[in-house]
Design an enzyme around this catalytic site. Structure first.
Site, short mmCIF file in Angstrom:
data_model
loop_
_atom_site.label_atom_id
_atom_site.label_comp_id
_atom_site.label_asym_id
_atom_site.label_seq_id
_atom_site.Cartn_x
_atom_site.Cartn_y
_atom_site.Cartn_z
N GLY A 150 0.83 -1.19 0.00
CA GLY A 150 0.00 0.00 0.00
C GLY A 150 0.87 1.25 0.00
O GLY A 150 2.04 1.23 0.40
N CYS A 151 0.29 2.36 -0.45
CA CYS A 151 1.06 3.60 -0.56
C CYS A 151 1.43 4.17 0.80
O CYS A 151 2.57 4.62 1.01
CB CYS A 151 0.28 4.63 -1.39
SG CYS A 151 -1.43 4.89 -0.87
#
Length: 347
Positions: A150-151
């Site tokens: 995930g970012c």
């Protein structure tokens, strides 16, 4: 040998960013990489020129429906699908296909974490796509399955990891991370309308409820004998792209600004995509947009005896698509930095 690549969910933000990067990849330019099927369930039958005019090299290509049959037969398949959709397709693609998943389906090693934050059937875990975390790079080399992180976890992990691994802090982290609206994807919603986001800041998923929280814990815990805790609050900002995370934690032992700066520089000395800034500079989202870079700074708050870390990256590039291409390079044995920009567009 020419490597064929398919992108499922090619019309989404992650998928189109993967395409942008591949179109300037040295292997594509030399003919060693071919862009094959482009799929998108809701846009099947439309041309790329209608949906993504910023990719003129692919203007006449037609988007196909997302099915295992369309994706099979490619060497690499990128999955840019909503959470919960990747596992089913991933299972149906044979071991001869390298699958690089940009969703959350295979990120978490703990079924309990999956049940608590996502729910539904737990599909297991794949090698995790932050090569800069010690131990990950070797697992990614030659792998035929990759879970792109995930970012937020990428930003927070790379920001905090040197301090945790070097024992500079008590690993009780408080994180506020500002993010652009593209992180929510293209699906229409009232909350993402321009009238709702322009000139506005809004915290969301507070109180440890954001789904990226267990990823951060999973990444940091192996590097300390202390129990890691993270209080994470994301904030939506009127930006198309970018994340700026501020991470604070209590200092441990005799730590000063010089030892902190040296520890961070040493930790990332061999990492081309992690830039520890000089003391008088701060990470800014505008300096990482369009790149695979993470800009990092760490300061000692002497009054409160806390370490203050700031980290910035482009959520669509290093936060998703850039990481996916970086991992593709590793699985194929190519130069890890190939096709990945380090210079941003400024101003």
């Amino acid at each position: 040998m020419t490597i064929s690549v398919a992108i499922a969910g090619a019309t989404g933000y992650a998928g189109s960013e993967i395409l942008r990067l591949l179109l300037s990849h040295p292997a594509y330019l030399s003919g060693d990489l071919r862009i094959g099927a482009l799929t998108g369930h809701s846009n099947a039958g439309q041309r790329v020129s209608e949906l993504m005019p910023h990719l003129p090299q692919l203007a006449d290509r037609v988007i196909e429906d997302t099915t295992p049959e369309v994706l099979a037969g490619h060497d690499i398949v990128f999955l840019g699908l909503p959470h919960g959709h990747s596992a089913d397709i991933g299972r149906q693609l044979g071991e001869s296909v390298t699958v690089i998943d940009c969703a959350a389906d295979f990120r978490l090693r703990s079924k309990e974490d999956w049940d608590a934050f996502y729910g539904g059937e737990y599909a297991g875990s794949w090698p995790y796509g932050i090569p800069e975390v010690p131990g990950n790079r070797d697992k990614l080399k030659g792998s035929n399955r990759v879970a792109v992180p995930g970012c937020f976890p990428t930003t927070i992990t790379l920001g905090a990891l040197p301090a945790v691994a070097k024992g500079l802090i008590e690993p009780d982290l408080s994180v506020i991370a500002i993010t652009g609206v593209s992180g929510a994807g293209k699906k229409a919603s009232v909350a993402q309308l321009g009238a709702e986001t322009m000139g506005n800041l809004k915290a969301y998923k507070p109180g440890g409820t954001h789904r990226h929280t267990p990823e951060v814990l999973q990444n940091l815990q192996p590097f300390t004998q202390d129990s890691v805790s993270v209080s994470f609050t994301p904030v939506l900002a009127p930006l198309p792209r970018g994340i700026l995370a501020t991470i604070t934690a209590p200092l441990k032992g005799d730590v000063d600004k010089h030892s902190v700066a040296q520890a961070f520089r040493d930790f990332y000395a061999e990492e081309p995509f992690c830039l520890v800034l000089p003391e008088d500079q701060q990470p800014e989202t505008q300096n990482v947009v369009g790149t695979n870079m993470v800009h990092i700074q760490a300061h000692v708050d002497e009054r409160t005896q806390r370490l203050v870390i700031t980290a910035a990256l482009d959520n669509l590039c290093k936060g998703t698509a850039g990481a996916a291409v970086q991992c593709m390079n590793l699985t194929l044995g190519w130069e890890e930095t190939s096709g990945l920009p380090q210079a941003a567009v400024a101003p």
